[in-house]
Design a protein around this motif. Structure first.
Motif, PDB file in Angstrom:
ATOM      1  N   ALA A   1     150.116  66.667  60.878  1.00  0.00           N
ATOM      2  CA  ALA A   1     150.585  65.765  60.540  1.00  0.00           C
ATOM      3  C   ALA A   1     149.481  64.781  59.701  1.00  0.00           C
ATOM      4  CB  ALA A   1     152.464  65.167  60.443  1.00  0.00           C
ATOM      5  N   ILE A   2     149.458  64.070  60.630  1.00  0.00           N
ATOM      6  CA  ILE A   2     148.810  62.411  60.281  1.00  0.00           C
ATOM      7  C   ILE A   2     147.098  63.568  59.960  1.00  0.00           C
ATOM      8  CG2 ILE A   2     147.088  60.803  62.419  1.00  0.00           C
ATOM      9  CD1 ILE A   2     149.646  60.846  64.422  1.00  0.00           C
ATOM     10  N   ARG A   3     146.528  64.619  60.796  1.00  0.00           N
ATOM     11  CA  ARG A   3     145.790  65.383  60.225  1.00  0.00           C
ATOM     12  C   ARG A   3     145.398  65.153  58.545  1.00  0.00           C
ATOM     13  NH1 ARG A   3     146.035  67.713  65.567  1.00  0.00           N
ATOM     14  NH2 ARG A   3     144.958  66.850  66.495  1.00  0.00           N
ATOM     15  N   ARG A   4     146.911  65.915  58.153  1.00  0.00           N
ATOM     16  CA  ARG A   4     147.051  66.274  56.542  1.00  0.00           C
ATOM     17  C   ARG A   4     146.902  65.119  55.760  1.00  0.00           C
ATOM     18  NH1 ARG A   4     150.252  70.120  58.613  1.00  0.00           N
ATOM     19  NH2 ARG A   4     152.238  69.086  58.594  1.00  0.00           N
ATOM     20  N   LEU A   5     147.139  64.128  56.400  1.00  0.00           N
ATOM     21  CA  LEU A   5     147.272  62.479  55.366  1.00  0.00           C
ATOM     22  C   LEU A   5     146.015  62.293  55.061  1.00  0.00           C
ATOM     23  CD1 LEU A   5     149.343  60.078  57.876  1.00  0.00           C
ATOM     24  CD2 LEU A   5     149.851  61.116  55.882  1.00  0.00           C
ATOM     25  N   PRO A   6     146.289  61.968  53.564  1.00  0.00           N
ATOM     26  CA  PRO A   6     144.780  61.377  53.052  1.00  0.00           C
ATOM     27  C   PRO A   6     144.542  60.404  53.241  1.00  0.00           C
ATOM     28  CG  PRO A   6     146.975  61.583  50.591  1.00  0.00           C
ATOM     29  CD  PRO A   6     147.683  61.501  52.534  1.00  0.00           C
ATOM     30  N   ARG A   7     142.801  59.929  53.599  1.00  0.00           N
ATOM     31  CA  ARG A   7     142.379  59.094  54.402  1.00  0.00           C
ATOM     32  C   ARG A   7     142.585  58.058  54.031  1.00  0.00           C
ATOM     33  NH1 ARG A   7     138.706  59.112  58.180  1.00  0.00           N
ATOM     34  NH2 ARG A   7     137.008  57.306  58.499  1.00  0.00           N
ATOM     35  N   GLY A   8     143.268  57.271  54.677  1.00  0.00           N
ATOM     36  CA  GLY A   8     142.904  55.586  54.558  1.00  0.00           C
ATOM     37  C   GLY A   8     144.345  55.517  54.374  1.00  0.00           C
ATOM     38  N   SER A   9     145.904  56.356  54.314  1.00  0.00           N
ATOM     39  CA  SER A   9     147.053  56.110  54.506  1.00  0.00           C
ATOM     40  C   SER A   9     147.399  55.775  56.449  1.00  0.00           C
ATOM     41  CB  SER A   9     147.499  57.883  55.073  1.00  0.00           C
ATOM     42  OG  SER A   9     147.095  58.540  53.689  1.00  0.00           O
ATOM     43  N   GLY A  10     149.072  55.385  55.848  1.00  0.00           N
ATOM     44  CA  GLY A  10     149.646  54.778  56.886  1.00  0.00           C
ATOM     45  C   GLY A  10     150.986  54.689  58.057  1.00  0.00           C
ATOM     46  N   ILE A  11     150.769  55.234  58.776  1.00  0.00           N
ATOM     47  CA  ILE A  11     151.365  55.620  59.755  1.00  0.00           C
ATOM     48  C   ILE A  11     152.326  54.700  59.890  1.00  0.00           C
ATOM     49  CG2 ILE A  11     152.017  57.053  61.714  1.00  0.00           C
ATOM     50  CD1 ILE A  11     148.630  57.881  61.400  1.00  0.00           C
ATOM     51  N   VAL A  12     153.782  54.402  60.558  1.00  0.00           N
ATOM     52  CA  VAL A  12     154.676  54.459  61.211  1.00  0.00           C
ATOM     53  C   VAL A  12     155.036  55.167  61.930  1.00  0.00           C
ATOM     54  CG1 VAL A  12     157.194  52.699  60.517  1.00  0.00           C
ATOM     55  CG2 VAL A  12     155.395  52.564  58.410  1.00  0.00           C
ATOM     56  N   LEU A  13     154.358  54.303  63.382  1.00  0.00           N
ATOM     57  CA  LEU A  13     155.172  55.152  64.829  1.00  0.00           C
ATOM     58  C   LEU A  13     156.939  54.766  64.382  1.00  0.00           C
ATOM     59  CD1 LEU A  13     153.911  56.598  66.949  1.00  0.00           C
ATOM     60  CD2 LEU A  13     154.478  54.783  68.013  1.00  0.00           C
ATOM     61  N   ARG A  14     158.061  55.479  64.864  1.00  0.00           N
ATOM     62  CA  ARG A  14     159.438  55.142  64.923  1.00  0.00           C
ATOM     63  C   ARG A  14     159.357  55.769  66.097  1.00  0.00           C
ATOM     64  NH1 ARG A  14     163.152  56.510  61.369  1.00  0.00           N
ATOM     65  NH2 ARG A  14     162.491  58.305  62.118  1.00  0.00           N
ATOM     66  N   HIS A  15     159.532  56.834  66.679  1.00  0.00           N
ATOM     67  CA  HIS A  15     159.955  57.193  67.585  1.00  0.00           C
ATOM     68  C   HIS A  15     160.570  56.737  68.813  1.00  0.00           C
ATOM     69  CE1 HIS A  15     156.733  60.759  67.411  1.00  0.00           C
ATOM     70  NE2 HIS A  15     157.302  61.148  67.695  1.00  0.00           N
ATOM     71  N   TYR A  16     161.916  55.938  68.575  1.00  0.00           N
ATOM     72  CA  TYR A  16     163.023  55.272  69.273  1.00  0.00           C
ATOM     73  C   TYR A  16     162.986  56.214  70.388  1.00  0.00           C
ATOM     74  CZ  TYR A  16     162.391  52.006  64.727  1.00  0.00           C
ATOM     75  OH  TYR A  16     162.018  51.147  64.209  1.00  0.00           O
TER      76      TYR A  16
END
Length: 181
Positions: A29-44
């Motif tokens: 999923a991270i690789r498929r994001l458009p370049r320059g996207s944001g990621i909110v790491l939750r993984h609580y």
């Protein structure tokens, strides 16, 4: 449209919210994001949240994404993330870049905490919060209007729905499942 945070880097328009139920699909999923996207790491509650954060940070740098860590400034700094995502009702820190909200008071809290972008959710029904009452497009627009802070649509979002939400005040959007396939 991109927003700027205090370090003068543009805030992405497209965001991935991580969830432990993604499993190994997270990395694709991270690789498929458009370049320059944001990621909110939750993984609580993930057994190895720090390990997930390190790997996500490495991929984020490789693909030009901005990483923020939900609710943990120490972990955000340790992995070189851009800052912190403040969950709705979470404690503000000096590192807050994005925040979550479910209503107008949440938007106010996010603004007071110094967030530059607040994710208003859930706009539509979503698998990650199946019992949550969806705002719907009209309530999203009414809540976002005049908020005094950039508002992003979250919850049941995809590119097509985001295109409709732009007219209602959305300046960005986030999703889990839209990137998890």
């Amino acid at each position: 449209m991109r927003r700027r945070h205090s370090r003068q880097k543009p805030l992405p328009e497209t965001w991935l919210f991580t969830d432990p139920r993604m499993g190994e699909a997270l990395w694709d999923a991270i690789r498929r994001l458009p370049r320059g996207s944001g990621i909110v790491l939750r993984h609580y509650g993930a057994a190895d949240r720090a390990g997930v954060a390190r790997r996500a940070a490495k991929l984020a740098r490789r693909y030009g994404h901005m990483l923020v860590v939900a609710g943990n400034a120490r972990l955000a700094r340790a992995v070189g993330a851009a800052g912190v995502h403040m969950p709705d009702g979470g404690r503000p820190t000096r590192d807050v870049i994005t925040a979550a909200s479910h209503d107008r008071p949440g938007l106010v809290r996010a603004q007071r905490a110094g967030a530059k972008l607040v994710f208003l959710s859930p706009v539509f029904p979503t698998r990650s919060h199946p019992a949550a009452r969806a705002l719907g497009a009209v309530r999203f627009g009414l809540t976002a209007r005049g908020a005094g802070i950039a508002v992003a649509a979250l919850g049941g979002m995809n590119r097509k729905r985001y295109a409709r939400m732009l007219a209602l005040g959305a300046e960005a959007w986030g999703a889990i499942d839209a990137w998890n396939s």
